[in-house]
Design a protein around this motif. Sequence first.
Motif: not given
Length: 468
Positions: A72-99
Motif C-alpha cells: 500500500l505504499h503511498g496510498v492514503p487511508f482513513t480511520v474511524k475515530d474510535s481507533i487510536d492513531t498516534a499524534d492524531v486526535a481520537t475522540q470517540r464521538g464524544s465531548p468527554i474525549f475532546k482533544g
Amino acid sequence: MTKEIIFSDATKLAELIRTKEVSPVEVVHAHLDRIAAVNPKINAIVTLADGALNAAKAAEAAVLAGDELGPLHGVPFTVKDSIDTADVATQRGSPIFKGRVPDVDATSVARMKKAGGILLAKTNLPEFSYWIESDNLLSGRSNNPWDVTRTPGGSSGGESAAIAAGMSPIGLGTDLAISVRGPAAQTGITSMKATHGRVPMTGIWPRAPRRFWHVGPMARSVRDIALAFSQLVGPDGHDAFATSTVQFDAGIGRQPYRQLRVGWMVGPGFGPVDPEVAATVKAAAEALKDTGVFVEQVSIPALERDFPLDVFNRLHVMEMKPAFAEATAGHEDEMYKMAKTMLSLPDTSMKHYIDAEQAVERLRDGYADYFSRYDALITHVLPIPAHKHGVEKFTIDGQTVDATYLQGATVPLNVTGLPGLSMRFGTSKEGLPISVQVIGKWQAESTILHLASLLESISTVRNLHPNL
C-alpha cells in the motif's frame, strides 16, 4: 487525472505509484482537495492528519530511490475515530474525549502504515461507536453521499461515506453488530468483518463486550478488502482473542479445487425484509449459479429457534453498561442520547443472561451444521436501503419494527464470530445501493472473498459513484 485518482481503488493507486505514473504527493493532494470540496456536505471527515503530506513526500522519495515498497505504499487511508492513531486526535464521538491524542497507534493502524499506507484523516461515528446512525454532540451528523437526507449508517458511517464520496480509497472501521457491513451497504461500498480474533482489537475502544467486537477494512473493491486483510491479520501479543496463526494470501482469483456449494436465504430468523432487497439476494445467488457454483435456497433452523438479535440484546447490555458508566462518570451533561439510553436500560436477569449464553452455543451449532454441507451463505445485509435521518420505526414488508431490526442479518455473525462481507449488487427504485452479505465458515475468508470477486465481476452496478 484528479477524478481518476479519487475514484481508483487502493490496489490501482499502489500500482500507479509503484510504476511512477503518479506520485504519493499527488495522490494525497487529490484526496485533500476532494475533502475540502465535498466534506462540508457529507461531514464524514472529523480530523485531518497533520503528517499526511510529509509522509507522502517521504513515500515519493522512497519510490525515486528504488527502495523496497509495501503493498500500500503511498496510498492514503482513513480511520474511524474510535481507533487510536498516534499524534492524531481520537475522540470517540464524544465531548468527554475532546482533544484526546493517543501516543501509540492501534495495531490495525500500525499494520496499515507498515504496508506503506499514509494516514489521511479520522472519520465520524456515533457516540462511543454505539448506534446505527453516525451522529454525536462533538462532530455532528454524517450524511449519505447518495442522498444527504439519508444516513450513511453506523457505527462506521463516516468511514463508509468518506470512501463512497471519493475522499478516501480505503479505511478501517469497527463492528459490534452491524457497523462495517451496514454502513458499507448504505453507501454502496465493500467491507468485511473477518472471523472474530483474526484482526487484533488492540488500541480500540470500547472493548466491552470484547467477544463481539471486530475491526475490519472498508473500500471500493473486493481486491482492496483482500489486500488490506492480508496486512491486518494475525496475533499481536496483546489481544488475547487474536491467537490464530492461519495465514491469508491476498490472491482471490484462483479457482477452487471443487465445485463450491452456496445457500441463500432472507429468512426466517432475520426479521422482515423489503421485497426489493430479497430480490437482490436471489439475483446474486442466481448469478453465482451461472459461474458454475452450486446454489440453492436454504434455511437455518437455529435462527428460528433463537432470534439472534434478541440474544445479542440480552448479552451486550450487561457488558457495555459498566464501560459507559465509567466513561461518563462526572460528565453526565456531555452524554448524547445513545449513552443515556444504554445507561437507562434495565439489567438482564441472571437467568436470562445464562439462557442467552446457551442460545449463542445453539446458534454456533446451527451454523456448524449448515457449513458441514455448504461452503458459504448469501443473505441481505440490511432489510431496506439507506433510510432517512432520525427514523426510529420502519414498516418493512407490511411489518412495523424498531430501528434495531436493521441489524437482524448482521448480528448473528457477531454472536457466532463468523466472517461476513458486504458488497453492492443492486439498486433500489429510488437509486440507492442494495447490498448482499457473503458469509463463510470459521476462518474461511478466502472463500467469501473468492465468491465476492465472482459477484463483483458480473455485477451491473460496479464503479458507480455518487454525483457530488
